[in-house]
Scaffold this motif. Structure first.
Motif, PDB file in Angstrom:
ATOM      1  N   SER A 196       0.826  -1.206   0.000  1.00  0.00           N
ATOM      2  CA  SER A 196       0.000   0.000   0.000  1.00  0.00           C
ATOM      3  C   SER A 196       0.862   1.259   0.000  1.00  0.00           C
ATOM      4  N   VAL A 197       1.903   1.281   0.817  1.00  0.00           N
ATOM      5  CA  VAL A 197       2.813   2.430   0.866  1.00  0.00           C
ATOM      6  C   VAL A 197       3.551   2.571  -0.466  1.00  0.00           C
ATOM      7  N   ALA A 198       4.011   1.461  -1.027  1.00  0.00           N
ATOM      8  CA  ALA A 198       4.732   1.503  -2.312  1.00  0.00           C
ATOM      9  C   ALA A 198       3.865   2.069  -3.429  1.00  0.00           C
ATOM     10  N   ILE A 199       2.598   1.703  -3.439  1.00  0.00           N
ATOM     11  CA  ILE A 199       1.675   2.230  -4.462  1.00  0.00           C
ATOM     12  C   ILE A 199       1.567   3.738  -4.328  1.00  0.00           C
ATOM     13  N   LEU A 200       1.385   4.216  -3.106  1.00  0.00           N
ATOM     14  CA  LEU A 200       1.244   5.656  -2.889  1.00  0.00           C
ATOM     15  C   LEU A 200       2.510   6.408  -3.289  1.00  0.00           C
ATOM     16  N   LEU A 201       3.673   5.804  -3.077  1.00  0.00           N
ATOM     17  CA  LEU A 201       4.930   6.442  -3.469  1.00  0.00           C
ATOM     18  C   LEU A 201       5.091   6.528  -4.985  1.00  0.00           C
ATOM     19  N   GLN A 202       4.470   5.620  -5.716  1.00  0.00           N
ATOM     20  CA  GLN A 202       4.574   5.614  -7.175  1.00  0.00           C
ATOM     21  C   GLN A 202       3.664   6.637  -7.850  1.00  0.00           C
ATOM     22  N   LEU A 203       2.741   7.215  -7.101  1.00  0.00           N
ATOM     23  CA  LEU A 203       1.767   8.126  -7.704  1.00  0.00           C
ATOM     24  C   LEU A 203       2.397   9.356  -8.338  1.00  0.00           C
ATOM     25  N   ARG A 204       3.546   9.785  -7.848  1.00  0.00           N
ATOM     26  CA  ARG A 204       4.170  10.981  -8.424  1.00  0.00           C
ATOM     27  C   ARG A 204       4.611  10.750  -9.868  1.00  0.00           C
ATOM     28  N   LYS A 205       4.764   9.490 -10.268  1.00  0.00           N
ATOM     29  CA  LYS A 205       5.160   9.155 -11.638  1.00  0.00           C
ATOM     30  C   LYS A 205       3.961   8.893 -12.553  1.00  0.00           C
ATOM     31  N   LEU A 206       2.761   8.861 -11.990  1.00  0.00           N
ATOM     32  CA  LEU A 206       1.571   8.448 -12.717  1.00  0.00           C
ATOM     33  C   LEU A 206       1.279   9.358 -13.910  1.00  0.00           C
ATOM     34  N   GLY A 207       1.175   8.755 -15.104  1.00  0.00           N
ATOM     35  CA  GLY A 207       0.895   9.525 -16.306  1.00  0.00           C
ATOM     36  C   GLY A 207       0.001   8.791 -17.279  1.00  0.00           C
ATOM     37  N   SER A 208      -0.629   7.714 -16.830  1.00  0.00           N
ATOM     38  CA  SER A 208      -1.454   6.881 -17.709  1.00  0.00           C
ATOM     39  C   SER A 208      -2.758   6.529 -17.004  1.00  0.00           C
ATOM     40  N   ALA A 209      -3.867   6.660 -17.736  1.00  0.00           N
ATOM     41  CA  ALA A 209      -5.172   6.312 -17.169  1.00  0.00           C
ATOM     42  C   ALA A 209      -5.248   4.818 -16.856  1.00  0.00           C
ATOM     43  N   TRP A 210      -4.647   3.979 -17.699  1.00  0.00           N
ATOM     44  CA  TRP A 210      -4.673   2.535 -17.450  1.00  0.00           C
ATOM     45  C   TRP A 210      -3.892   2.180 -16.189  1.00  0.00           C
ATOM     46  N   TRP A 211      -2.746   2.859 -15.980  1.00  0.00           N
ATOM     47  CA  TRP A 211      -1.987   2.623 -14.748  1.00  0.00           C
ATOM     48  C   TRP A 211      -2.766   3.152 -13.547  1.00  0.00           C
ATOM     49  N   ALA A 212      -3.482   4.259 -13.698  1.00  0.00           N
ATOM     50  CA  ALA A 212      -4.308   4.781 -12.607  1.00  0.00           C
ATOM     51  C   ALA A 212      -5.372   3.756 -12.222  1.00  0.00           C
ATOM     52  N   LEU A 213      -5.986   3.149 -13.225  1.00  0.00           N
ATOM     53  CA  LEU A 213      -6.993   2.116 -12.996  1.00  0.00           C
ATOM     54  C   LEU A 213      -6.377   0.920 -12.274  1.00  0.00           C
ATOM     55  N   ALA A 214      -5.243   0.445 -12.769  1.00  0.00           N
ATOM     56  CA  ALA A 214      -4.597  -0.737 -12.172  1.00  0.00           C
ATOM     57  C   ALA A 214      -4.153  -0.473 -10.736  1.00  0.00           C
ATOM     58  N   LEU A 215      -3.511   0.661 -10.502  1.00  0.00           N
ATOM     59  CA  LEU A 215      -3.028   0.955  -9.151  1.00  0.00           C
ATOM     60  C   LEU A 215      -4.175   1.240  -8.186  1.00  0.00           C
ATOM     61  N   GLY A 216      -5.261   1.837  -8.682  1.00  0.00           N
ATOM     62  CA  GLY A 216      -6.425   2.058  -7.827  1.00  0.00           C
ATOM     63  C   GLY A 216      -7.038   0.746  -7.365  1.00  0.00           C
ATOM     64  N   LEU A 217      -7.209  -0.187  -8.307  1.00  0.00           N
ATOM     65  CA  LEU A 217      -7.740  -1.502  -7.945  1.00  0.00           C
ATOM     66  C   LEU A 217      -6.804  -2.231  -6.982  1.00  0.00           C
ATOM     67  N   LEU A 218      -5.496  -2.130  -7.247  1.00  0.00           N
ATOM     68  CA  LEU A 218      -4.521  -2.808  -6.399  1.00  0.00           C
ATOM     69  C   LEU A 218      -4.547  -2.253  -4.985  1.00  0.00           C
ATOM     70  N   LEU A 219      -4.577  -0.926  -4.857  1.00  0.00           N
ATOM     71  CA  LEU A 219      -4.605  -0.330  -3.517  1.00  0.00           C
ATOM     72  C   LEU A 219      -5.912  -0.667  -2.797  1.00  0.00           C
ATOM     73  N   GLY A 220      -7.047  -0.547  -3.484  1.00  0.00           N
ATOM     74  CA  GLY A 220      -8.326  -0.866  -2.854  1.00  0.00           C
ATOM     75  C   GLY A 220      -8.380  -2.306  -2.371  1.00  0.00           C
ATOM     76  N   GLY A 221      -7.890  -3.238  -3.199  1.00  0.00           N
ATOM     77  CA  GLY A 221      -7.873  -4.645  -2.806  1.00  0.00           C
ATOM     78  C   GLY A 221      -6.930  -4.915  -1.653  1.00  0.00           C
ATOM     79  N   ALA A 222      -5.737  -4.331  -1.723  1.00  0.00           N
ATOM     80  CA  ALA A 222      -4.759  -4.532  -0.642  1.00  0.00           C
ATOM     81  C   ALA A 222      -5.292  -3.983   0.678  1.00  0.00           C
ATOM     82  N   LEU A 223      -5.904  -2.800   0.635  1.00  0.00           N
ATOM     83  CA  LEU A 223      -6.446  -2.212   1.866  1.00  0.00           C
ATOM     84  C   LEU A 223      -7.654  -2.986   2.389  1.00  0.00           C
ATOM     85  N   GLY A 224      -8.436  -3.569   1.478  1.00  0.00           N
ATOM     86  CA  GLY A 224      -9.577  -4.373   1.903  1.00  0.00           C
ATOM     87  C   GLY A 224      -9.147  -5.572   2.739  1.00  0.00           C
ATOM     88  N   ASN A 225      -8.167  -6.306   2.238  1.00  0.00           N
ATOM     89  CA  ASN A 225      -7.685  -7.465   2.997  1.00  0.00           C
ATOM     90  C   ASN A 225      -6.838  -7.047   4.198  1.00  0.00           C
TER      91      ASN A 225
END
Length: 193
Positions: free
Chosen positions: A94-123
């Protein structure tokens, strides 16, 4: 009095939409993370308040059943005796995902990282706050398909994000949105045979 030069087709135009685009990407990321997390937690609340552990309800037999179990391990119940390790791993992811956000420049990566963070935080929420104790909690799983592990919405979000990340990587699309193509040409000094 001189007139200002009129731009032609070769004059570069300043990019004024960079900040709105970044805001849109962060909105996509945050929206999907919140959606995956809330949907996961609401379905787990529904399961824990309407079913008893071990209960199995046919939904679309024989393809889909609700089957309420609590999983102390990872996927396929691997590592049942080291629940605390999964808590640490999910927090680190979860922390690693948040640290990568400063590099975010793609809608598809935004979608993938959003799903990944939501799932990781859920469990991770299950690991932290469910029985038997803090940081040792068991994850609520309830979706059963034939010849497959029992899983939940958070697991689905994580797997979906991994599939998207693999496809983006195979297509050479970086987190910043740039495209990288592998040079398939023969090495220098070697011509076609």
């Amino acid at each position: 009095m001189t007139d200002a030069p009129t731009p032609d087709a070769t004059t570069p135009v300043p990019v004024a939409h960079a900040k709105p685009r970044r805001a849109l990407l962060l909105s996509i990321f945050a929206g999907l993370a919140v959606f995956a997390y809330v949907f996961d937690q609401l379905t787990k609340l529904w399961v824990t308040t309407t079913m008893v552990e071990g209960e199995r309800i046919p939904v679309l037999p024989p393809l889909l059943h609700w089957y309420y179990i609590r999983n102390s391990g990872a996927a396929f119940s691997i590592g049942e005796n080291v629940t605390w390790v999964f808590t640490i791993v999910m927090a680190a992811v979860s922390v690693a995902i948040l640290l990568q956000l400063r590099k975010l420049g793609s809608a598809w990566w935004a979608l993938a990282l959003g799903l990944l963070l939501g799932g990781a935080l859920g469990n991770l929420t299950d690991r932290l706050f469910r029985e038997p104790s803090f940081a040792m909690g068991h994850v609520v799983d309830f979706i059963q398909l034939p010849n497959f592990a029992i899983f939940n919405i958070a697991d689905s979000a994580v797997v979906s994000s991994v599939v998207i990340i693999c496809l983006l990587t195979l297509r050479g699309i970086s987190l910043d949105g740039s495209h990288h193509q592998k040079d398939l040409a023969a090495p220098k000094g070697q011509g076609p045979a």
